[in-house]
Design a protein around this motif. Structure first.
Motif, PDB file in Angstrom:
ATOM      1  N   SER A   1       0.809  -1.222   0.000  1.00  0.00           N
ATOM      2  CA  SER A   1       0.000   0.000   0.000  1.00  0.00           C
ATOM      3  C   SER A   1       0.841   1.270   0.000  1.00  0.00           C
ATOM      4  O   SER A   1       0.282   2.365   0.012  1.00  0.00           O
ATOM      5  CB  SER A   1      -0.913   0.021   1.215  1.00  0.00           C
ATOM      6  OG  SER A   1      -0.159   0.204   2.401  1.00  0.00           O
TER       7      SER A   1
ATOM      8  N   SER B   1      -4.604   2.883   5.559  1.00  0.00           N
ATOM      9  CA  SER B   1      -6.018   2.717   5.206  1.00  0.00           C
ATOM     10  C   SER B   1      -6.279   1.378   4.527  1.00  0.00           C
ATOM     11  O   SER B   1      -7.442   0.968   4.411  1.00  0.00           O
ATOM     12  CB  SER B   1      -6.476   3.859   4.293  1.00  0.00           C
ATOM     13  OG  SER B   1      -5.871   3.764   3.023  1.00  0.00           O
ATOM     14  N   ILE B   2      -5.220   0.671   4.117  1.00  0.00           N
ATOM     15  CA  ILE B   2      -5.412  -0.656   3.521  1.00  0.00           C
ATOM     16  C   ILE B   2      -6.027  -1.618   4.543  1.00  0.00           C
ATOM     17  O   ILE B   2      -6.683  -2.592   4.169  1.00  0.00           O
ATOM     18  CB  ILE B   2      -4.090  -1.216   2.963  1.00  0.00           C
ATOM     19  CG1 ILE B   2      -4.378  -2.414   2.061  1.00  0.00           C
ATOM     20  CG2 ILE B   2      -3.138  -1.612   4.077  1.00  0.00           C
ATOM     21  CD1 ILE B   2      -3.201  -2.896   1.256  1.00  0.00           C
TER      22      ILE B   2
ATOM     23  N   ARG C   1     -10.146  -1.032   4.256  1.00  0.00           N
ATOM     24  CA  ARG C   1     -10.753  -0.779   2.931  1.00  0.00           C
ATOM     25  C   ARG C   1     -12.021  -1.550   2.654  1.00  0.00           C
ATOM     26  O   ARG C   1     -13.018  -0.985   2.268  1.00  0.00           O
ATOM     27  CB  ARG C   1      -9.731  -1.082   1.830  1.00  0.00           C
ATOM     28  CG  ARG C   1      -8.753   0.014   1.656  1.00  0.00           C
ATOM     29  CD  ARG C   1      -7.981  -0.133   0.384  1.00  0.00           C
ATOM     30  NE  ARG C   1      -6.977   0.927   0.329  1.00  0.00           N
ATOM     31  CZ  ARG C   1      -5.871   0.846  -0.340  1.00  0.00           C
ATOM     32  NH1 ARG C   1      -5.593  -0.226  -1.036  1.00  0.00           N
ATOM     33  NH2 ARG C   1      -5.017   1.837  -0.327  1.00  0.00           N
ATOM     34  N   GLY C   2     -11.989  -2.854   2.794  1.00  0.00           N
ATOM     35  CA  GLY C   2     -13.117  -3.670   2.347  1.00  0.00           C
ATOM     36  C   GLY C   2     -14.070  -4.040   3.461  1.00  0.00           C
ATOM     37  O   GLY C   2     -13.786  -3.885   4.644  1.00  0.00           O
TER      38      GLY C   2
END
Length: 109
Positions: free
Chosen positions: A70, A75-76, A79-80
């Motif tokens: 990243s 923020s990775i 994310r999902g």
């Protein structure tokens, strides 16, 4: 016990030294033995320590890999939807364990 324990200790020392031919490893074995003894005397379970000892390097490697992928953007980790699910599950678990521990320590009156 008077014969078995010293025999096991000698075999442990020999085995630890034989792996790397390093006396430092024998010292680490004795230190970890004392840590285990102190944990046993204080009734600290060994299973969480063992799990952390085994999974810690794996977690560290995967965290480093995600930060490299990243570009050091944290923020990775958020994310999902699957990551939010696991963060929520972790938070609920930690909260429940903490609450249970506090209830056992402080009696309700």
């Amino acid at each position: 016990k008077r014969i078995l324990m010293p025999g096991v200790l000698v075999l442990c020392i020999y085995g630890v030294f034989a792996v790397n031919n390093n006396i430092f490893d024998v010292g680490v074995m004795f230190v970890m033995g004392w840590v285990g003894y102190i944990m046993m005397r204080n009734r600290i379970p060994a299973a969480p320590f063992l799990i952390a000892f085994i999974l810690g390097p794996l977690l560290e490697d995967n965290f480093r890999q995600s930060m490299l992928m990243s570009g050091s953007d944290p923020s990775i980790l958020f994310r999902g939807p699957i990551t939010w699910f696991f963060w929520l599950l972790t938070t609920i678990t930690v909260f429940a364990i903490t609450r249970s521990t506090l209830r056992k320590r402080v009696p309700l009156s």
